[in-house]
Design a protein around this motif. Sequence first.
Motif, PDB file in Angstrom:
ATOM      1  N   UNK A 203       0.484  -1.383  -0.182  1.00 36.30           N
ATOM      2  CA  UNK A 203      -0.029  -0.287   0.091  1.00 36.30           C
ATOM      3  C   UNK A 203       0.352   1.157   0.067  1.00 36.30           C
ATOM      4  N   UNK A 204       0.139   2.450  -0.787  1.00 37.84           N
ATOM      5  CA  UNK A 204       1.105   3.352  -1.078  1.00 37.84           C
ATOM      6  C   UNK A 204       0.242   4.453  -1.101  1.00 37.84           C
ATOM      7  N   UNK A 205       0.826   5.411  -0.205  1.00 38.37           N
ATOM      8  CA  UNK A 205       0.067   6.517   0.216  1.00 38.37           C
ATOM      9  C   UNK A 205       0.037   7.644  -0.745  1.00 38.37           C
ATOM     10  N   UNK A 206      -1.148   8.632  -1.441  1.00 35.01           N
ATOM     11  CA  UNK A 206      -0.458   9.603  -2.359  1.00 35.01           C
ATOM     12  C   UNK A 206      -1.081  10.818  -2.099  1.00 35.01           C
ATOM     13  N   UNK A 207      -0.809  11.662  -2.763  1.00 37.64           N
ATOM     14  CA  UNK A 207      -0.900  12.940  -2.457  1.00 37.64           C
ATOM     15  C   UNK A 207      -1.127  13.487  -4.046  1.00 37.64           C
ATOM     16  N   UNK A 208      -2.613  13.634  -5.112  1.00 36.42           N
ATOM     17  CA  UNK A 208      -2.557  13.857  -6.454  1.00 36.42           C
ATOM     18  C   UNK A 208      -3.188  15.183  -6.328  1.00 36.42           C
ATOM     19  N   UNK A 209      -2.529  16.064  -5.579  1.00 31.90           N
ATOM     20  CA  UNK A 209      -2.342  17.179  -5.740  1.00 31.90           C
ATOM     21  C   UNK A 209      -0.389  17.495  -6.211  1.00 31.90           C
TER      22      UNK A 209
END
Length: 318
Positions: A203-209
């Motif tokens: 699992x990889x946390x993402x920030x689509x900004x």
Amino acid sequence: MQLTSVLRALRGGAVPLDLAGPRPSADDAVGPVGARPSRPCPDQVRERASGLPAAAAADLVARVDGLSDREAWQVVDPLRPAPGTGVLRFGTAAARQVDETACGAAVLAMIAAHADPAVALWLVTGDVPGRRPPVLEGLGSSTGPAGRLAGLQAALHVRSTRRAVLGVLPWPTALGTPPWGAARVASELGARAGGQRSTSYRSVMLDDTRPDEIGGMLARVRCALAQGVPVPLYTGGDTSDGWAAAVPRHVVLLTGLDTAADTAETAGLRVYEPSSGREHVLAEHALLDGGAPRAAYGGWSHVCWALLPAQPAARHEA
């Protein structure tokens, strides 16, 4: 603002996407999927069964031969809807999540059917070729496709929330499926698959900004999908609708690359959305343009977590 944006600001640095393993080789790529014939050809059925023991593989081939065209494709390629409809099905049952907390479990059920043709056949017919897969232990087969799918989702929901808090305590099922729990179960399904490929997830946390971060994730997604490895995404909102919307709220599944009707170029990503059971085609640039509600995201506006293959799909030795 998203919760992942806050967590990333506190954590600092970029998500180490390169740690998800070496990139797949071009030799393993299956490429974008376009139109398909009305019925899977015998070679496709045999290829689908080839990871099973010889007797079970022969049984699967024989059972698929007795299915309708639509049901045969549901076993051979369960992540694509039948031509002329956008809804994925097993038998006549739409592949929808059974309740509002089961989106992650529905995605895991689709991964199970994709990874193991015995699971797909069981969902369609209630029969299993050869030995019963471990994921089906304790599940009945006489309730029809809808009942079997509901039972599988319930079992996977329990498995993905068990020991999900500090590796000891259960995650509250009312809060859905935590990404790390889903990654663990998806990896178990890949490792026990009856097919030829084995996949583990992280699992990889993402920030689509952060366009560079989403661009890196998208490159890995293309490689995975080109190998036939589906990729779960967690979606949500932002604080403009309150903090309750800014956390991961829904799970969808990237199932393949889509091609333009008149060219061989990739036009987008195929997405299974479990609340409707439908397949959507999402333009790749949409992942870089967070903020707009999208049907492919289950009505949410941001991508905030991903389950990425932690190693390239590998063929089992004979």
